[in-house]
Scaffold this motif. Structure first.
Motif, PDB file in Angstrom:
ATOM      1  N   CYS A   1      85.809  10.313  49.291  1.00 24.19           N
ATOM      2  CA  CYS A   1      85.323   9.067  48.671  1.00 24.19           C
ATOM      3  C   CYS A   1      84.055   8.524  49.310  1.00 24.19           C
ATOM      4  O   CYS A   1      83.067   8.258  48.618  1.00 24.19           O
ATOM      5  CB  CYS A   1      86.408   7.990  48.705  1.00 24.19           C
ATOM      6  SG  CYS A   1      87.662   8.180  47.428  1.00 24.19           S
ATOM      7  N   ARG A   2      84.075   8.324  50.599  1.00 31.13           N
ATOM      8  CA  ARG A   2      82.922   7.699  51.264  1.00 31.13           C
ATOM      9  C   ARG A   2      81.691   8.600  51.196  1.00 31.13           C
ATOM     10  O   ARG A   2      80.605   8.152  50.830  1.00 31.13           O
ATOM     11  CB  ARG A   2      83.256   7.355  52.714  1.00 31.13           C
ATOM     12  CG  ARG A   2      82.051   6.718  53.433  1.00 31.13           C
ATOM     13  CD  ARG A   2      82.411   5.969  54.691  1.00 31.13           C
ATOM     14  NE  ARG A   2      83.110   4.734  54.332  1.00 31.13           N
ATOM     15  CZ  ARG A   2      84.335   4.419  54.765  1.00 31.13           C
ATOM     16  NH1 ARG A   2      84.972   5.206  55.581  1.00 31.13           N
ATOM     17  NH2 ARG A   2      84.910   3.293  54.403  1.00 31.13           N
TER      18      ARG A   2
ATOM     19  N   ARG B   1      88.798   4.744  45.974  1.00 32.12           N
ATOM     20  CA  ARG B   1      89.835   4.843  47.006  1.00 32.12           C
ATOM     21  C   ARG B   1      91.162   4.201  46.577  1.00 32.12           C
ATOM     22  O   ARG B   1      92.216   4.814  46.694  1.00 32.12           O
ATOM     23  CB  ARG B   1      89.332   4.212  48.304  1.00 32.12           C
ATOM     24  CG  ARG B   1      90.311   4.303  49.448  1.00 32.12           C
ATOM     25  CD  ARG B   1      89.687   3.918  50.772  1.00 32.12           C
ATOM     26  NE  ARG B   1      88.646   4.842  51.186  1.00 32.12           N
ATOM     27  CZ  ARG B   1      88.875   6.069  51.664  1.00 32.12           C
ATOM     28  NH1 ARG B   1      90.106   6.512  51.765  1.00 32.12           N
ATOM     29  NH2 ARG B   1      87.874   6.840  52.027  1.00 32.12           N
TER      30      ARG B   1
ATOM     31  N   ASP C   1      83.512   4.727  47.139  1.00 35.83           N
ATOM     32  CA  ASP C   1      84.561   3.946  47.804  1.00 35.83           C
ATOM     33  C   ASP C   1      85.448   3.198  46.815  1.00 35.83           C
ATOM     34  O   ASP C   1      86.615   2.942  47.091  1.00 35.83           O
ATOM     35  CB  ASP C   1      83.948   2.969  48.810  1.00 35.83           C
ATOM     36  CG  ASP C   1      83.607   3.629  50.131  1.00 35.83           C
ATOM     37  OD1 ASP C   1      84.265   4.619  50.501  1.00 35.83           O
ATOM     38  OD2 ASP C   1      82.657   3.152  50.796  1.00 35.83           O
TER      39      ASP C   1
END
Length: 167
Positions: free
Chosen positions: A121-122, A130, A127
């Motif tokens: 994700c990051r 998430r 993000d």
């Protein structure tokens, strides 16, 4: 800033997860049609089927947020594979046991897929994905725990059904 490699890997992972959930949905639909002798399992499969439909929706939203869509080729391939697997298990006398073992493995496969997506994700600059991916992971972990915790019970129920039918 997300690298193109991370974003591309994340998108492929989302598409793979979507196809995986298509396969799970097909498997559960076929299995639930044949679980009348096991009402508790049928109820649990039906509940997880609802969760799976929500997981599909979440994955589609994640893909849309990336400006991408699902892979109809992957989805169709996994759907066919699921139906073939269900047909093979249906021909076995110990279908419920084979389904239990396969479902246990499949739930853990799904858990690994969601953990991988969460790890990306990051780096992928996503993000916002998430929370929905974490929710799907938790649902898969609950189902895996339930299956794992019920292998002995399912085995003994199967044995009782076999003994009744043999008498």
């Amino acid at each position: 800033m997300a690298t193109n490699t991370a974003r591309d890997t994340f998108i492929v992972g989302l598409r793979n997860a979507h196809a995986m959930e298509i396969q799970a949905r097909e498997l559960m639909e076929r299995q639930s049609e044949r679980l009348d002798e096991y009402p508790e399992i049928k109820q649990k499969v039906s509940m997880h089927l609802q969760e799976t439909n929500e997981q599909l929706r979440r994955l589609e939203q994640c893909l849309e947020a990336c400006g991408e869509s699902t892979s109809s080729v992957k989805d169709t391939t996994q759907s066919v594979a699921a139906n073939l697997q269900a047909m093979m298990h249906a021909m076995a006398g110990d279908e419920i046991l084979k389904n239990t073992f396969a479902n246990n493995a499949f739930e853990n496969f799904e858990i690994a897929a969601y953990k991988s997506l969460l790890a990306l994700c990051r780096a992928a600059g996503m993000d916002q994905a998430r929370a929905p991916l974490q929710q799907s992971l938790q649902e898969e972990e609950r189902m895996a725990d339930w299956i794992d915790g019920n292998v002995e019970k399912v085995t003994m129920e199967y044995l009782q059904h076999q003994q009744r039918h043999a008498a």
